[in-house]
Design a protein around this motif. Structure first.
Motif, PDB file in Angstrom:
ATOM      1  N   MET A  94       0.852  -1.218   0.000  1.00 54.93           N
ATOM      2  CA  MET A  94       0.000   0.000   0.000  1.00 54.93           C
ATOM      3  C   MET A  94       0.874   1.250   0.000  1.00 54.93           C
ATOM      4  O   MET A  94       0.563   2.234  -0.673  1.00 54.93           O
ATOM      5  N   GLY A  95       1.977   1.197   0.741  1.00 52.09           N
ATOM      6  CA  GLY A  95       2.900   2.333   0.777  1.00 52.09           C
ATOM      7  C   GLY A  95       3.451   2.619  -0.617  1.00 52.09           C
ATOM      8  O   GLY A  95       3.551   3.767  -1.040  1.00 52.09           O
ATOM      9  N   LYS A  96       3.769   1.539  -1.347  1.00 55.65           N
ATOM     10  CA  LYS A  96       4.302   1.720  -2.706  1.00 55.65           C
ATOM     11  C   LYS A  96       3.229   2.298  -3.632  1.00 55.65           C
ATOM     12  O   LYS A  96       3.477   3.234  -4.384  1.00 55.65           O
ATOM     13  N   LEU A  97       2.041   1.705  -3.579  1.00 55.64           N
ATOM     14  CA  LEU A  97       0.978   2.132  -4.495  1.00 55.64           C
ATOM     15  C   LEU A  97       0.578   3.584  -4.239  1.00 55.64           C
ATOM     16  O   LEU A  97       0.313   4.346  -5.173  1.00 55.64           O
ATOM     17  N   ALA A 102       6.658   1.481  -8.847  1.00 56.49           N
ATOM     18  CA  ALA A 102       6.272   0.385  -9.741  1.00 56.49           C
ATOM     19  C   ALA A 102       7.447  -0.565  -9.900  1.00 56.49           C
ATOM     20  O   ALA A 102       7.971  -0.739 -10.976  1.00 56.49           O
ATOM     21  N   ASP A 103       7.853  -1.197  -8.792  1.00 57.03           N
ATOM     22  CA  ASP A 103       9.060  -2.030  -8.830  1.00 57.03           C
ATOM     23  C   ASP A 103       8.758  -3.515  -9.006  1.00 57.03           C
ATOM     24  O   ASP A 103       9.646  -4.339  -8.916  1.00 57.03           O
ATOM     25  N   THR A 109       1.273  -2.899 -12.822  1.00 56.28           N
ATOM     26  CA  THR A 109      -0.069  -3.121 -13.373  1.00 56.28           C
ATOM     27  C   THR A 109      -1.069  -2.178 -12.713  1.00 56.28           C
ATOM     28  O   THR A 109      -1.986  -1.671 -13.352  1.00 56.28           O
ATOM     29  N   TYR A 110      -0.871  -1.923 -11.418  1.00 58.75           N
ATOM     30  CA  TYR A 110      -1.749  -0.981 -10.704  1.00 58.75           C
ATOM     31  C   TYR A 110      -1.717   0.396 -11.385  1.00 58.75           C
ATOM     32  O   TYR A 110      -2.751   1.009 -11.616  1.00 58.75           O
ATOM     33  N   SER A 134      -2.829   4.359   7.805  1.00 59.50           N
ATOM     34  CA  SER A 134      -4.084   5.106   7.579  1.00 59.50           C
ATOM     35  C   SER A 134      -3.890   6.137   6.473  1.00 59.50           C
ATOM     36  O   SER A 134      -4.756   6.329   5.618  1.00 59.50           O
ATOM     37  N   LYS A 135      -2.707   6.780   6.504  1.00 55.90           N
ATOM     38  CA  LYS A 135      -2.428   7.806   5.485  1.00 55.90           C
ATOM     39  C   LYS A 135      -2.420   7.172   4.085  1.00 55.90           C
ATOM     40  O   LYS A 135      -3.007   7.711   3.139  1.00 55.90           O
ATOM     41  N   ASN A 136      -1.774   6.004   3.977  1.00 59.64           N
ATOM     42  CA  ASN A 136      -1.705   5.348   2.663  1.00 59.64           C
ATOM     43  C   ASN A 136      -3.084   4.876   2.199  1.00 59.64           C
ATOM     44  O   ASN A 136      -3.420   4.983   1.019  1.00 59.64           O
TER      45      ASN A 136
END
Ligand code: CTP
Length: 402
Positions: A94-97, A102-103, A109-110, A134-136
């Motif tokens: 979730m932090g990445k998205l 996009a690793d 794909t997201y 919560s922030k993510n």
């Protein structure tokens, strides 16, 4: 309702991945087509063989197959899907998205997917309650992604609390009702105005405003997805429509927008005027470029026609009319007055006192006031989510009227 739907499932490393084989079986039983992307971490919890056997499709996790170098295109996967379900989605992913990283195939794909995205988090209660999580989650919600809220219960750690991924049966119900809801405007004709208008002063100058058209385009996308036939009258914007059933008429000035809206109005069931129409236009448009002179320059302006008011005056009993009110003070009084004076069924109030609302933002914070006196206030959301809230309200009230 899930029959024939193409569901892409993105699985990340979490113990809740054990629920995914059951979810896939249920989806296949409902007649859905399923493809699965696994992150490397997910493979410690569920095997590619189990998932490919149950889904009937090869499971993908790398950009390239190591054996034969075949490219697993994230763009193709994103285009293929009617819905992308991230389940279970870890705090890490979730932090990445939320931050555009996009690793791996799942996150790339997201970014490429144009379809609705659902995400079902799974983690320990303390991780779930951390402000960063919560922030993510909130960030993903502002992108228009739909949270499948985890339930409270016994967690793998032995702790008790929120963080358990929803059960597969519940997820199936959520997805099913999403697809059912989508067609609630089947063949309904909807006129939408969007964007700013430009009022020419001379051949090279105009009076305009900061509207980017995002709200009107989000509405056009939403109604078209839900089965409506949309007539979009658009001022000058840099946006594209990626839905079917939207006919665009491009206009520049308030007078052109007036003509386009008035001529379309009698054929539609619902009209939503979200454009920021100029209230004044130069009395005379100079044929030649105005030259710089000593002293000040005065341009005399005259009032434009109020399109919304005109539609209100021409409205048949079966038609449903929606206006917007952009206010900086006395918001409710002004919005209520516009609702009444312009003979509207519903008005969408934006206050410029709310941070993140108004021109140029990708988010909006609205209050809906209808002509029965009902008031619904909403949180700050992405404009695509706001479009859904507006469509939901119209869906219930328009049906009551007809
Ligand atoms: N509108 C319109 N034609 C105009 C001006 C406004 O159709 N010439 C519509 C807008 O699309 C919006 C609504 O009227 O749905 C309200 O616009 P807004 O600018 O908030 O209000 P006005 O009626 O122009 O009043 P004011 O500027 O005094 O607030």
């Amino acid at each position: 309702m899930l029959k024939g739907k193409k569901i892409l499932i993105g699985v990340t490393g979490s113990i809740a991945a054990y629920k995914i084989p059951i979810l896939i079986r249920l989806l296949i039983k409902e007649g859905a087509e399923v493809k699965v992307i696994l992150t490397d971490a997910a493979k410690d919890f569920v095997t590619p063989l189990t998932l490919s056997t149950l889904s009937g499709n090869p499971v993908q996790s790398e950009f390239f197959e190591k054996t034969d170098g075949t490219w697993n295109s994230h763009v193709d996967l994103g285009n293929w899907a009617d819905l992308y379900l991230l389940a279970p989605v870890s705090a890490n992913t979730m932090g990445k998205l939320a931050n555009g990283m996009a690793d791996n195939l799942l996150s790339a794909t997201y970014l490429a997917a144009k379809c609705p995205v659902f995400f079902a988090p799974a983690m320990d209660v303390d991780m779930y309650n951390h402000p960063s999580t919560s922030k993510n989650i909130n960030q993903l919600k502002t992108f228009g992604n739909i949270l499948v809220e985890p339930e409270e219960g016994e967690l793998a750690s032995g702790l008790y609390g929120a963080g358990r991924m929803q059960e597969p049966e519940k997820i199936i119900k959520i997805l099913d009702s999403f697809f059912q809801k989508k067609k609630d405007f089947d063949k309904v004709k909807v006129l939408i105005s969007a964007g700013p208008t430009y009022e020419a002063i001379d051949p090279v100058r105009f009076i305009g405003n900061f509207s980017t058209g995002q709200m009107g385009y989000a509405l056009a996308n939403e109604f078209s997805k839900r089965g409506a036939i949309v007539e979009l009258v658009s001022g000058p914007v840099n946006l594209k429509i990626d839905s079917e059933n939207v006919n665009i008429t491009n206009v520049t000035s308030a007078a052109e927008m007036y003509n386009a809206c008035l001529s379309a109005f009698s054929q539609v069931n619902i009209a939503i005027m979200s454009a920021a129409v100029a209230d004044y236009t130069p009395e005379r448009q100079q044929k030649q470029k105005i030259k710089k002179q000593a002293g000040s320059l005065t341009i005399k302006l005259q009032k434009t026609k109020d399109i919304l008011k005109e539609l209100g005056n021409n409205k048949r009993k079966d038609q449903y009319l929606v206006g917007f009110a952009l206010e900086t003070e006395n918001e409710f009084e002004n919005a209520k007055a516009k609702l009444k004076n312009k003979k509207l069924d519903l008005i969408v109030l934006n206050s410029l006192q709310d941070k993140g609302a108004g021109f140029g933002y990708s988010t909006n914070k609205i209050t809906l006031l209808d002509n029965k006196g009902d008031i619904d206030q909403f949180e700050l959301k992405s404009k695509s989510e706001v479009a859904k809230d507006i469509a939901d309200k119209i869906s219930s009230t328009y049906k009551m009227k007809n």
